[in-house]
Motif scaffolding. Structure first.
Motif, PDB file in Angstrom:
ATOM      1  N   UNK A   1       0.849  -1.200   0.000  1.00  0.00           N
ATOM      2  CA  UNK A   1       0.000   0.000   0.000  1.00  0.00           C
ATOM      3  C   UNK A   1       0.886   1.253   0.000  1.00  0.00           C
ATOM      4  N   UNK A   2       1.907   1.278   0.848  1.00  0.00           N
ATOM      5  CA  UNK A   2       2.798   2.444   0.927  1.00  0.00           C
ATOM      6  C   UNK A   2       3.560   2.648  -0.379  1.00  0.00           C
ATOM      7  N   UNK A   3       4.094   1.571  -0.939  1.00  0.00           N
ATOM      8  CA  UNK A   3       4.854   1.693  -2.187  1.00  0.00           C
ATOM      9  C   UNK A   3       3.961   2.110  -3.356  1.00  0.00           C
ATOM     10  N   UNK A   4       2.765   1.525  -3.456  1.00  0.00           N
ATOM     11  CA  UNK A   4       1.856   1.917  -4.534  1.00  0.00           C
ATOM     12  C   UNK A   4       1.383   3.353  -4.365  1.00  0.00           C
ATOM     13  N   UNK A   5       1.121   3.767  -3.128  1.00  0.00           N
ATOM     14  CA  UNK A   5       0.735   5.165  -2.876  1.00  0.00           C
ATOM     15  C   UNK A   5       1.831   6.109  -3.333  1.00  0.00           C
ATOM     16  N   UNK A   6       3.065   5.707  -3.104  1.00  0.00           N
ATOM     17  CA  UNK A   6       4.218   6.526  -3.484  1.00  0.00           C
ATOM     18  C   UNK A   6       4.398   6.590  -4.995  1.00  0.00           C
ATOM     19  N   UNK A   7       4.025   5.532  -5.692  1.00  0.00           N
ATOM     20  CA  UNK A   7       4.294   5.432  -7.129  1.00  0.00           C
ATOM     21  C   UNK A   7       3.091   5.735  -8.018  1.00  0.00           C
ATOM     22  N   UNK A   8       1.947   6.020  -7.405  1.00  0.00           N
ATOM     23  CA  UNK A   8       0.738   6.287  -8.186  1.00  0.00           C
ATOM     24  C   UNK A   8       0.140   7.642  -7.825  1.00  0.00           C
ATOM     25  N   UNK A   9       0.761   8.732  -8.294  1.00  0.00           N
ATOM     26  CA  UNK A   9       0.172  10.050  -8.037  1.00  0.00           C
ATOM     27  C   UNK A   9      -1.238  10.108  -8.635  1.00  0.00           C
ATOM     28  N   UNK A  10      -2.138  10.722  -7.904  1.00  0.00           N
ATOM     29  CA  UNK A  10      -3.509  10.824  -8.380  1.00  0.00           C
ATOM     30  C   UNK A  10      -4.381   9.652  -7.986  1.00  0.00           C
ATOM     31  N   UNK A  11      -3.820   8.659  -7.335  1.00  0.00           N
ATOM     32  CA  UNK A  11      -4.568   7.498  -6.868  1.00  0.00           C
ATOM     33  C   UNK A  11      -4.699   7.564  -5.352  1.00  0.00           C
ATOM     34  N   UNK A  12      -5.799   7.053  -4.847  1.00  0.00           N
ATOM     35  CA  UNK A  12      -5.937   6.779  -3.424  1.00  0.00           C
ATOM     36  C   UNK A  12      -5.797   5.270  -3.290  1.00  0.00           C
ATOM     37  N   UNK A  13      -4.757   4.838  -2.598  1.00  0.00           N
ATOM     38  CA  UNK A  13      -4.488   3.408  -2.388  1.00  0.00           C
ATOM     39  C   UNK A  13      -4.713   3.123  -0.913  1.00  0.00           C
ATOM     40  N   UNK A  14      -5.523   2.114  -0.624  1.00  0.00           N
ATOM     41  CA  UNK A  14      -5.858   1.828   0.772  1.00  0.00           C
ATOM     42  C   UNK A  14      -5.974   0.330   1.005  1.00  0.00           C
ATOM     43  N   UNK A  15      -5.904  -0.038   2.273  1.00  0.00           N
ATOM     44  CA  UNK A  15      -6.075  -1.437   2.663  1.00  0.00           C
ATOM     45  C   UNK A  15      -7.502  -1.712   3.123  1.00  0.00           C
ATOM     46  N   UNK A  16      -8.395  -0.747   2.882  1.00  0.00           N
ATOM     47  CA  UNK A  16      -9.815  -0.882   3.223  1.00  0.00           C
ATOM     48  C   UNK A  16     -10.644  -0.498   2.003  1.00  0.00           C
ATOM     49  N   UNK A  17     -11.860  -1.014   1.905  1.00  0.00           N
ATOM     50  CA  UNK A  17     -12.712  -0.650   0.766  1.00  0.00           C
ATOM     51  C   UNK A  17     -12.926   0.862   0.711  1.00  0.00           C
ATOM     52  N   UNK A  18     -12.952   1.399  -0.504  1.00  0.00           N
ATOM     53  CA  UNK A  18     -13.079   2.842  -0.692  1.00  0.00           C
ATOM     54  C   UNK A  18     -14.425   3.246  -1.274  1.00  0.00           C
ATOM     55  N   UNK A  19     -15.094   2.347  -1.937  1.00  0.00           N
ATOM     56  CA  UNK A  19     -16.371   2.681  -2.567  1.00  0.00           C
ATOM     57  C   UNK A  19     -16.661   1.720  -3.694  1.00  0.00           C
ATOM     58  N   UNK A  20     -17.689   2.028  -4.452  1.00  0.00           N
ATOM     59  CA  UNK A  20     -18.106   1.101  -5.514  1.00  0.00           C
ATOM     60  C   UNK A  20     -17.290   1.256  -6.797  1.00  0.00           C
ATOM     61  N   UNK A  21     -16.591   2.357  -6.961  1.00  0.00           N
ATOM     62  CA  UNK A  21     -15.847   2.617  -8.198  1.00  0.00           C
ATOM     63  C   UNK A  21     -14.358   2.286  -8.084  1.00  0.00           C
ATOM     64  N   UNK A  22     -13.985   1.506  -7.106  1.00  0.00           N
ATOM     65  CA  UNK A  22     -12.573   1.220  -6.871  1.00  0.00           C
ATOM     66  C   UNK A  22     -12.094   0.017  -7.675  1.00  0.00           C
TER      67      UNK A  22
END
Length: 190
Positions: free
Chosen positions: A95-116
Motif C-alpha cells: 500500500x505504501x509503495x503503490x501510494x508513493x508510485x501512483x500520483x492521483x490514486x488513493x491506495x488503501x487497505x480498506x474498501x473505498x467505494x463502488x468505483x474502486x
C-alpha cells in the motif's frame, strides 16, 4: 568430587541454553510518510485502489524468516523472526509503495467505494536461498471496471552480504520492485 562435576555440567548446560535465546526481529522497510504524502497530494482521489489481500502459504505464514537450503529443503528460523505477521507487512508496504508510485490514486487497505479497483496478491515465494539470492514470487489479480487482469511475478536478487539483515533488505527491495511493476500496469489502464 561427583557433586562438583554435576554442578559444572548443569552450569555448562545453562550457559549453552541462554546463548541460544538471542532472537532478532525483522520488519520490512517502507517509504517515508512524507514521500507518500508528497506524491499523492495533487489530484488525489481521481482513481481508487483497494489492496484487499496479500496471502502467503503456510510455510511463510509463521514467525520465522524462511531460508531455502537445497532445491527441495526449506528451514524456518527459530531466532530470526518477523516482528509482525509477514502477510500484514507485505500488504502494508505494498500500500505504501503503490501510494508513493501512483500520483492521483488513493491506495488503501480498506474498501473505498463502488468505483474502486481491487487488487489481491498471492505470494508463493519470499525467502533467501543457498546460492545467496532472494526469491520473491507469486501472482496478482486486479479487478478493473468489471474485468480481471492476472499477472505472475518472479524476482531473484543477489544478496550483497551474508546474513539475515541483508536478506530482509533484499527481499524488501524485490517487493518494492514488484510494486513498481504493478504501478506500471495500473498506469497503463484506461
Amino acid at each position: 568430587m561427583r557433586k562438583s562435576i554435576l554442578t559444572g555440567i548443569v552450569m555448562l548446560l545453562a550457559a549453552c541454553s541462554s546463548t541460544g535465546d538471542n532472537k532478532s526481529y525483522y520488519q520490512l522497510p517502507s517509504p517515508s510518510q512524507t514521500a507518500v504524502k508528497a506524491s499523492t497530494g495533487q489530484n488525489q482521489g481521481n482513481r481508487q485502489l483497494w489492496v484487499e489481500q496479500v496471502s502467503v502459504p503456510d510455510y511463510l505464514a509463521g514467525n520465522g524468516v524462511v531460508y531455502q537450503t537445497t532445491d527441495v529443503q526449506y528451514v524456518i528460523a527459530n531466532n530470526n523472526l518477523w516482528a509482525s505477521p509477514l502477510d500484514q507487512q507485505l500488504r502494508n508496504t505494498l500500500v505504501a509503495n503503490l501510494s508513493n508510485q501512483l500520483p492521483g490514486w488513493v491506495v488503501a487497505s480498506q474498501p473505498l467505494g463502488s468505483e474502486q479497483d481491487t487488487l489481491n496478491v498471492t505470494v508463493t515465494g519470499f525467502h533467501g536461498r543457498y546460492d545467496g539470492r532472494v526469491i520473491i514470487g507469486g501472482e496478482w489479480l486486479l479487478k478493473h471496471q468489471g474485468r480481471l487482469i492476472k499477472r505472475p511475478f518472479h524476482i531473484e536478487l543477489k544478496q550483497q552480504q551474508d546474513g539475515y539483515d541483508d536478506m530482509v533488505k533484499m527481499l524488501a527491495q524485490g517487493w518494492q520492485q514488484e510494486a513498481s511493476n504493478i504501478a506500471d500496469e495500473l498506469n497503463r489502464l484506461p
